[in-house]
Enzyme design. Structure first.
Site, mmCIF file in Angstrom:
data_model
loop_
_atom_site.group_PDB
_atom_site.id
_atom_site.type_symbol
_atom_site.label_atom_id
_atom_site.label_comp_id
_atom_site.label_asym_id
_atom_site.label_seq_id
_atom_site.Cartn_x
_atom_site.Cartn_y
_atom_site.Cartn_z
ATOM 1 N N LYS A 50 35.829 -7.361 -22.313
ATOM 2 C CA LYS A 50 35.338 -7.628 -23.595
ATOM 3 C C LYS A 50 36.159 -8.830 -24.425
ATOM 4 O O LYS A 50 37.699 -8.764 -23.946
ATOM 5 C CB LYS A 50 35.203 -6.614 -24.417
ATOM 6 C CG LYS A 50 34.744 -6.584 -25.748
ATOM 7 C CD LYS A 50 34.547 -5.243 -26.805
ATOM 8 C CE LYS A 50 34.053 -5.529 -28.070
ATOM 9 N NZ LYS A 50 33.841 -4.203 -28.685
ATOM 10 N N SER A 93 29.512 -2.865 -30.913
ATOM 11 C CA SER A 93 29.787 -4.441 -30.787
ATOM 12 C C SER A 93 30.013 -4.809 -29.417
ATOM 13 O O SER A 93 30.110 -6.193 -29.109
ATOM 14 C CB SER A 93 31.129 -4.546 -31.457
ATOM 15 O OG SER A 93 32.129 -3.744 -30.970
ATOM 16 N N SER A 97 31.066 1.407 -30.686
ATOM 17 C CA SER A 97 30.751 0.127 -30.177
ATOM 18 C C SER A 97 30.826 0.357 -28.726
ATOM 19 O O SER A 97 30.642 -0.722 -28.061
ATOM 20 C CB SER A 97 31.914 -0.875 -30.718
ATOM 21 O OG SER A 97 31.804 -1.231 -31.857
#
Lengths: 487, 95
Positions: free
Chosen positions: A79, A154, A178
């Site tokens: 990420k 997210s 998330s």
């Protein structure tokens, strides 16, 4: 042989060990797939082709020399919230559009030391603030199951990359859901460890008392493999906790016989989509058939989770993001007329709308005259919520329920009203407030869209959650279903 | 409790955030909505509850006060917009 992109991390590890293929071959195959299928999903902010191939070649050489680490030659995605030395690290923001990280996050370092190959950096909501990936400066990620829908957020890029078989695994972070919410919406496995289990060093901060690093994979076994490497004490993170890391892989066996599963009645109230409820209830029945007992538990302050979170998280965000001042790193406004103008316009132009809203909310709840009414009050309610969980875990081993109220929603559907978006995390936020380990595993389909089963355990019970999910995955094959265009 | 324009302007000053005119109107409306939503916490029964300090009740860890990081200034300053002789440059503060 099964096509390389369809194999799990565990299967790929076995193939590399047997010499069926090399890491360079595997990495090349996945990079080609990312090149052809990646752009439509917008799952990546950076693809690290040359870097990945160099790492793969080094991994193959290490294996030939008899120095293979646990993850030698296995491809993953990070990420874009994790700092990676000399690599662009944007956190999904214009603010960091040109930020080249000067050091490695501990998570990046540990996975690299074990031999993992990094294919690229995944798209995400800006500074991890969002539940749909629509707040990313680099545009929304599309759900591989239906491009018109959100993959969640997210960690939407991480989830989409794994669901579309562009990478067998991706790192992710979870502040209010998330990791777990995007995993549920993309039919992947998402794991958020106990607060303090995985180092936050080099992970760009959003809300420091809630943020935790974790993983998105296609099986509980793969999650166990990676968590074993990522977990453990790190003196560079002042909130890292020194608790021994068990051998998660060794703990996956064992039956579910006698497992005490807690069910929260409010989880199945009106807010939950009926078909999702049916899928989750079927999963619970499957656990029961395997020998688990289901008991109703009460979390009396559950309804306060989302409002508590939306005081605590923005408060911490407003403090953490004050470091972005246009001076030392990050976006700088052009031709400032004085220092204050430099600060205000660099921040005003560098941050997106949702990030600014959260900074404003946080600044308000911490400001003179409002601190006691909002922030202090929320920290008290947070204690009540934590006490509720602790009481529940006196009589059950795990709490199970839905991960999200509905399957994946359409892009644009929830962007007008922040509260509608915030309520998407209604089942996941409690685990962050109380610092508990939690995960989502695929448990059904509603109109060709995936549904996730949410499991929450007591502090440090990562191994137990992984075992339950692994055993459930031996009984069902929901986790093996892939979106048709990506098989 | 809804927020008015003056309050939102004050918060923006505290947060050092410049908001464009169209953005400002939307912020007043959405921030009010968020504050109204979190206002439901008022009803939570928190008499005698000690505010939570840490999710797993850890005390702040201390370490010996010695240098642990190498001096990496040149590398770190590559991300800065403007530097000179190892210093960060900003608009003139003192005339």
């Amino acid at each position: 042989m099964t096509a390389l992109h369809l194999q799990t991390l565990t299967e790929l590890k076995a193939g590399l060990e047997k010499g069926d293929f090399t890491s360079v071959e595997l990495t090349t195959a996945l990079l080609e797939r990312i090149g052809s299928l990646g752009p439509d999903l917008n799952a990546f902010i950076s693809v690290l082709g040359d870097n990945a191939l160099a790492q793969a070649a080094a991994a193959d050489a290490a294996r030939a020399a008899g120095n293979a680490g646990v993850l030698c030659g296995l491809p993953i995605v990070h990420k874009d919230i994790f700092c990676m030395r000399d690599v662009l690290t944007t956190c999904g923001s214009r603010m960091l559009e040109n930020f080249v990280a000067p050091y490695d996050a501990t998570v990046v370092e540990r996975l690299a030391e074990a031999g993992a190959v990094v294919l690229g950096k995944a798209n995400m909501d800006e500074f991890a603030m969002g539940s749909s990936n629509e707040t990313s400066y680099f545009g929304p990620v599309h759900n591989p199951w239906d491009h018109a829908r959100s993959p969640g957020g997210s960690s939407g890029g991480s989830a989409a990359a794994v669901a579309a078989r562009l990478s067998p695994a991706a790192t992710a972070t979870d502040t209010g859901g998330s990791i777990r919410q995007p995993a549920a919406l993309t039919n992947t496995v998402g794991f958020k460890p106990t607060y303090g289990r995985v180092s936050r060093y080099g992970m760009i901060a959003f809300a420091s008392s809630l943020d935790q690093a974790g993983i998105i994979t296609r099986s509980a076994e793969d999650a166990a493999l990676l968590l074993g490497v990522m977990s453990g004490f790190d003196e560079r993170d002042s909130t890292s906790v020194d608790v021994p890391v068990p051998d998660y892989l060794a703990g996956l066996g064992g039956s579910l016989n006698g497992l005490r599963v807690g069910i929260v009645r409010q989880h199945f109230d009106a807010g939950l989509d009926e078909q999702c409820a049916a899928a989750v209830k079927a999963a619970l029945a499957e656990l029961e058939a395997a020998g688990a007992t289901l008991t109703e538990v009460d979390l009396p302050n559950l309804d306060y989770c989302v409002p508590t979170y939306y005081v605590v998280a923005p408060a911490e965000c407003s403090s953490n993001l004050s470091r972005f001042d246009g001076v030392r790193f990050g976006y700088r406004a052009s031709e400032p007329k004085d220092l204050n103008d430099l600060y205000c316009r660099s921040r005003g132009e560098g941050f997106g709308a949702e990030v600014k809203r959260r900074i404003m909310t946080g600044t308000y709840v911490l400001s003179a005259g409002y601190y006691d009414a909002y922030y202090l009050k929320a920290q008290k309610v947070r204690q009540l919520i934590t006490d509720d969980f602790q009481r529940a875990f006196e009589s059950v081993d795990v709490i199970a329920g839905p991960t999200t109220p509905t399957p994946a929603f359409k892009l644009g559907d929830k962007t007008d009203d922040p509260i509608t978006m915030y309520l998407n995390d209604i089942y996941t936020i409690g685990a962050n407030l109380a610092g508990l380990p939690a995960m989502s595993t695929p448990c059904g389909m509603v109109d060709d869209l995936p549904v996730g089963l949410h499991l929450v355990g007591p502090h440090w019970a990562e191994g137990r959650l992984l075992q339950i999910a692994h055993q459930y995955q031996q009984l069902t094959d929901w986790h093996k279903q892939a979106p048709e265009a990506y098989t | 409790m809804s927020l008015d324009k003056d309050q939102v302007q004050h918060i923006a000053v505290l947060a050092r955030l410049h908001l464009a005119d169209d953005e400002f109107a939307e912020t007043v409306q959405k921030l009010s909505r968020i504050v109204d939503f979190v206002d439901q916490l008022v009803a939570a029964p928190t008499d005698d509850v000690v505010p939570m300090a840490h999710p797993v009740n850890q005390a702040q860890r201390l370490r010996p006060d010695r240098v642990s990081e190498p001096n990496d200034r040149e590398h770190l300053q590559q991300n800065a917009a403007e530097t000179s002789d190892g210093l960060y440059l900003v608009p003139k503060v003192i005339e």
